[in-house]
Every structure is written in structure tokens, then in C-alpha cells.
Motif scaffolding. Structure first.
Motif, PDB file in Angstrom:
ATOM      1  N   ASN A   1       0.788  -1.235   0.000  1.00 55.52           N
ATOM      2  CA  ASN A   1       0.000   0.000   0.000  1.00 55.52           C
ATOM      3  C   ASN A   1       0.820   1.285   0.000  1.00 55.52           C
ATOM      4  O   ASN A   1       0.353   2.310  -0.508  1.00 55.52           O
ATOM      5  CB  ASN A   1      -0.949   0.010   1.204  1.00 55.52           C
TER       6      ASN A   1
ATOM      7  N   SER B   1       0.120   4.262  -5.260  1.00 52.11           N
ATOM      8  CA  SER B   1      -0.234   4.447  -3.859  1.00 52.11           C
ATOM      9  C   SER B   1      -1.131   5.668  -3.699  1.00 52.11           C
ATOM     10  O   SER B   1      -1.195   6.528  -4.581  1.00 52.11           O
ATOM     11  CB  SER B   1       1.035   4.619  -3.009  1.00 52.11           C
ATOM     12  N   ASN B   2      -1.819   5.714  -2.577  1.00 51.06           N
ATOM     13  CA  ASN B   2      -2.491   6.933  -2.125  1.00 51.06           C
ATOM     14  C   ASN B   2      -1.739   7.402  -0.881  1.00 51.06           C
ATOM     15  O   ASN B   2      -2.026   6.959   0.225  1.00 51.06           O
ATOM     16  CB  ASN B   2      -3.964   6.673  -1.785  1.00 51.06           C
TER      17      ASN B   2
ATOM     18  N   LYS C   1      -0.167   8.673   2.444  1.00 47.02           N
ATOM     19  CA  LYS C   1      -0.728   9.140   3.719  1.00 47.02           C
ATOM     20  C   LYS C   1       0.419   9.323   4.703  1.00 47.02           C
ATOM     21  O   LYS C   1       1.357   8.523   4.727  1.00 47.02           O
ATOM     22  CB  LYS C   1      -1.749   8.152   4.283  1.00 47.02           C
TER      23      LYS C   1
ATOM     24  N   CYS D   1      -0.486  14.636   0.516  1.00 47.47           N
ATOM     25  CA  CYS D   1      -0.860  13.385   1.185  1.00 47.47           C
ATOM     26  C   CYS D   1      -2.051  13.624   2.096  1.00 47.47           C
ATOM     27  O   CYS D   1      -2.324  14.753   2.520  1.00 47.47           O
ATOM     28  CB  CYS D   1       0.310  12.807   1.971  1.00 47.47           C
ATOM     29  N   ALA D   2      -2.763  12.543   2.384  1.00 43.24           N
ATOM     30  CA  ALA D   2      -3.859  12.579   3.353  1.00 43.24           C
ATOM     31  C   ALA D   2      -3.329  12.210   4.733  1.00 43.24           C
ATOM     32  O   ALA D   2      -2.203  11.721   4.877  1.00 43.24           O
ATOM     33  CB  ALA D   2      -4.954  11.608   2.930  1.00 43.24           C
TER      34      ALA D   2
ATOM     35  N   LYS E   1      -5.220   3.102  11.611  1.00 45.83           N
ATOM     36  CA  LYS E   1      -4.166   2.698  10.683  1.00 45.83           C
ATOM     37  C   LYS E   1      -2.784   2.894  11.320  1.00 45.83           C
ATOM     38  O   LYS E   1      -1.868   2.093  11.096  1.00 45.83           O
ATOM     39  CB  LYS E   1      -4.262   3.502   9.392  1.00 45.83           C
TER      40      LYS E   1
ATOM     41  N   SER F   1       0.704  -2.602 -10.427  1.00 46.35           N
ATOM     42  CA  SER F   1      -0.733  -2.310 -10.467  1.00 46.35           C
ATOM     43  C   SER F   1      -1.530  -3.531 -10.907  1.00 46.35           C
ATOM     44  O   SER F   1      -2.615  -3.806 -10.373  1.00 46.35           O
ATOM     45  CB  SER F   1      -1.001  -1.134 -11.402  1.00 46.35           C
TER      46      SER F   1
ATOM     47  N   PRO G   1      -5.746  -1.890  -7.530  1.00 42.77           N
ATOM     48  CA  PRO G   1      -5.757  -0.460  -7.202  1.00 42.77           C
ATOM     49  C   PRO G   1      -5.190  -0.204  -5.805  1.00 42.77           C
ATOM     50  O   PRO G   1      -5.365  -1.045  -4.891  1.00 42.77           O
ATOM     51  CB  PRO G   1      -7.238  -0.075  -7.270  1.00 42.77           C
ATOM     52  N   PRO G   2      -4.504   0.916  -5.604  1.00 43.12           N
ATOM     53  CA  PRO G   2      -3.967   1.208  -4.264  1.00 43.12           C
ATOM     54  C   PRO G   2      -5.069   1.374  -3.243  1.00 43.12           C
ATOM     55  O   PRO G   2      -6.185   1.824  -3.558  1.00 43.12           O
ATOM     56  CB  PRO G   2      -3.189   2.518  -4.476  1.00 43.12           C
ATOM     57  N   ALA G   3      -4.765   0.998  -2.010  1.00 45.97           N
ATOM     58  CA  ALA G   3      -5.746   1.122  -0.926  1.00 45.97           C
ATOM     59  C   ALA G   3      -6.069   2.588  -0.681  1.00 45.97           C
ATOM     60  O   ALA G   3      -5.205   3.467  -0.803  1.00 45.97           O
ATOM     61  CB  ALA G   3      -5.196   0.474   0.347  1.00 45.97           C
ATOM     62  N   SER G   4      -7.306   2.840  -0.321  1.00 46.11           N
ATOM     63  CA  SER G   4      -7.728   4.222  -0.049  1.00 46.11           C
ATOM     64  C   SER G   4      -7.337   4.627   1.357  1.00 46.11           C
ATOM     65  O   SER G   4      -6.976   3.802   2.183  1.00 46.11           O
ATOM     66  CB  SER G   4      -9.232   4.355  -0.237  1.00 46.11           C
TER      67      SER G   4
END
Length: 399
Positions: free
Chosen positions: A68, A117-118, A120, A132-133, A139, A391, A396-399
Motif C-alpha cells: 500500500n 499508492s495513495n 498518507k 498526502c492525506a 491505521k 498495479s 488499485p492502491p488502498a484508499s
């Protein structure tokens, strides 16, 4: 009876494991994974060459606990879905000649590779080149268990130990840094809170691997960025680590924050962090390792003889000459010939050395420095190919 030089004296770690000498191959992101998180034949060969070259321990950069938050699509991923036999083969090749092969436990956090990736981090950021979030609390609390699971698998696969990556701007380093960490809960604010996740990771890993398996940590002396981790805070982390079951503290510095120069790309002569190591020595009885800027046998001997550190970490020097420990023990080649890259583009030198490792894994390196621009193109092209494989393999990358 004569005694070996300090560089070639054995070192017993707190867990009881003995390193045959004081030379380590520091973690580098070799980007030699196959895109599905598994090692390749070139990786087997590269770490075998380093082991046969005479070092005591070699550390594999950025092995992920999940797909991830990778640093690059060439990272390894050691989780419950991985083919453990391929990791066992890597451990076998890299553990020859009395060498130890350790995995560096990584999580890129805010610096995770965007195409797969997403990203974070401790806090949400929206900066030029870095978006980034914020990681949710559940998590964050999962990270120690993820690291512990990968460490347990590493032990099962036959690796000699693990290193927790808390440097260079990746996730645990982000938690330490006020530049990244703006949290107001128990993981943010004071340095006591900002180091909490690191201490939780070490406890969880030790519970998973037992008392006699080496656990190291890589720690920044400072982020070398305005508003980032400073030395006084880093020393408090060292003091806290003294009360843990950590076996080796690897001192480095700098970050891959967009636009920042890494310590290894600076023009100054090394070693870069020996003065910090002298301060850290007063805060802990744990063995200390120095990574960054050690380019000559004389520098390595001086750092050890000063009493500041116990292990010398080499990276680019071993990318230029994988048998350097053997040569040093034979009093040959006191300094490898380092290539010069004036006015190098950002990330260019890293790309050159990464592609150098690729050629070493294929036994195809030469004395020809070649073109830095070509190295960058090859590096980026390979990343793109492996990102596509990643990919397709992981989805798909984890949210």
C-alpha cells in the motif's frame, strides 16, 4: 599475538548475535524487485557479491509490510501473500561467507510512490511536489503489528535480522518531524509523543521474533530541513531507545522531502554525522552505527578509534567496489575512486548508483561512468514498467 585492527574485530550485539567485523552495507533502495514484491536473480547475485566481499552485515532497503505504501515499485513486499521460498533464496545468497543479511522494514507514508499508492502521513499536506492525506488513528496503530509480522516472516525465511527505517523522511521519520507531524493526539506534539510509534514498533517486533534476533533502527540525526527534526530531539529518541531491546542504532540524516538535498549529495567531505554520534554515545550504551560520507579506510578507522561508534555503514563505496572489506583487510585500496557529477539534476546521482547496482547484479559493471542523463532515463523507464506490473499484480492502491 597481534590483535586485528578495530575495523575487523567482532562485535557482540545485545541479543547475543556476533558480527564478524565492523563493516555494514547500509540500506540502499536497489529497486531490483520484480514488480510483484519478490526478489530477482540480479538481487540474489548482488547480495551474494557483497557477502563474499567480506562485510559483516548487509541491509536490504525498504522491504514493505504491504503493497500500500511503497517507496518505489522495485521494493520487496514480505507479507502473508508473498512466496516465501524466493525470500529464502535471497537470504541464502546474502548470508554466505559468515555475513548477516537483514531486511529494512519500510513504509513510505507521505512519500509513497504516487502512481501505485495513495500517500498518507501523520498529517495532511498540500505542498509543491508533496500531497498526502492524514493517517487515521486505527491505521497508525496497525503499523507496529504489520512490521512485526514482516519481521517474523523474515526470521522464518532465514534472514539474520531486521532494521526499522525511521530516517530519510519515510513514515516513522515523518512522525518524528514537526514538519510532517502536526497531530494533536498521543502521536503528535512533544518529542515524547512523536517517538511513540517507533517504540511501539520495536516492542511489537521483539514480541514476534523473540530475544535472540537482531533488531536495528535507522535514525536521523536531523532532517536537515527548517522546521524538521533537530539534533536535540533526536538525542531524546536515542535516550529512549536505550531502554528498549534494540540491538543497533544506525545514525544517518537528511530527507527525501521534495527539493531537499540528501546528505550524500552534498559537496562536503564525510563522515557527516560523527559529531552527533559523539553526543549520542553519552545517551546510550547500545551499539552505534555511522552511515553517511565514510569514503576511506582512514575515516572508518578514525570513527571507530574515537569510541563514538561501533559499526561503519558503507553504501556508495560498496556500489563502486563490492570487495572493499576484503581489500581493506589486506591493506589495499584505501579509497575507491568516486565519480564526479557536477551540476547533477535532482535525484540524478541516486539514479546513477541504482543503475550501477543493477549492473553489479548482472556482473556487468565497468569503469565507464557513462552518462548521468542516460542513467536517469533508464531508472525512470524501469520504474514505469514495474509500476504497471505492480498495479496489475496488487490491484488499485488502498484508499
Amino acid at each position: 599475538m597481534s590483535h586485528p585492527a578495530p575495523l575487523f574485530q567482532p562485535l557482540e550485539l545485545p541479543c547475543g548475535v556476533i558480527l564478524k567485523n565492523r563493516i555494514a552495507k547500509s540500506a540502499m533502495s536497489d529497486s531490483l524487485g520484480d514488480g510483484t514484491g519478490h526478489p530477482t536473480a540480479e538481487q540474489y547475485r548482488l547480495y551474494q557479491r557483497w557477502a563474499e566481499g567480506g562485510l559483516a552485515v548487509s541491509i536490504i532497503g525498504e522491504v514493505q509490510s504491504s503493497p500500500n505504501f511503497p517507496e518505489k515499485p522495485g521494493n520487496l513486499v514480505l507479507d502473508s501473500q508473498a512466496d516465501l521460498s524466493k525470500f529464502q533464496e535471497l537470504a541464502r545468497h546474502g548470508g554466505r561467507n559468515g555475513a548477516q543479511l537483514w531486511l529494512q522494514l519500510g513504509h513510505a507514508g507521505a512519500l509513497a510512490h504516487g502512481p501505485i499508492s495513495n500517500p498518507k502521513g501523520p498529517s495532511a499536506l498540500d505542498l509543491p511536489g508533496l500531497v498526502c492525506a492524514e493517517m487515521m488513528l486505527e491505521k497508525i496503530r496497525q503499523v507496529p503489528q504489520d512490521f512485526a509480522r514482516t519481521a517474523e516472516l523474515a526470521k522464518q525465511a532465514g534472514f539474520g535480522g531486521v532494521q526499522v527505517h525511521a530516517a530519510h523522511g519515510f513514515l516513522l521519520s515523518q512522525f518524528l518531524s514537526p514538519l510532517f507531524n502536526k497531530r494533536s493526539d498521543e502521536y503528535g506534539g512533544t518529542i515524547t509523543n512523536r517517538m511513540r510509534l517507533i517504540l511501539e514498533c520495536i516492542r511489537a517486533i521483539r514480541e514476534a521474533v523473540g530475544p535472540d534476533f537482531p533488531i536495528a533502527i535507522k535514525l536521523n540525526a536531523s532532517d536537515q530541513l527548517e522546521g524538521g527534526l533537530v539534533e536535540d530531539d533526536a538525542l531524546q529518541v536515542v535516550a529512549a531507545l536505550d531502554a528498549t531491546s534494540i540491538d543497533l542504532i544506525d545514525i544517518s540524516g537528511g530527507t527525501y522531502f521534495p527539493g531537499a538535498k540528501s546528505a550524500s549529495d552534498s559537496a562536503g567531505r564525510g563522515p557527516y554525522f560523527v559529531e552527533f554520534a559523539k553526543r549520542a554515545r553519552k545517551e546510550t550504551t547500545k551499539p552505534l552505527m555511522l552511515t553517511g560520507g565514510v569514503k576511506t579506510r582512514g575515516q572508518a578507522d578514525e570513527a571507530l578509534s574515537s569510541g563514538a561508534v561501533d559499526v561503519i555503514g558503507l553504501a556508495r563505496a560498496l556500489a563502486l567496489e563490492p570487495t572493499l572489506p576484503n581489500l581493506w583487510q589486506e591493506n589495499r585500496m584505501p579509497e575507491p575512486s568516486f565519480p564526479r557529477f557536477p551540476n547533477a539534476a535532482e535525484g540524478g546521482i541516486t539514479a546513477w548508483y541504482t543503475m550501477r547496482l543493477t549492473r553489479m547484479g548482472a556482473d556487468q559493471e565497468t569503469d565507464d561512468i557513462g552518462s548521468l542523463e542516460q542513467a536517469i532515463q533508464e531508472y525512470e523507464a524501469r520504474d514505469n514498467i514495474r509500476a504497471e506490473i505492480w498495479s496489475r499484480h496488487f490491484g488499485p492502491p488502498a484508499s
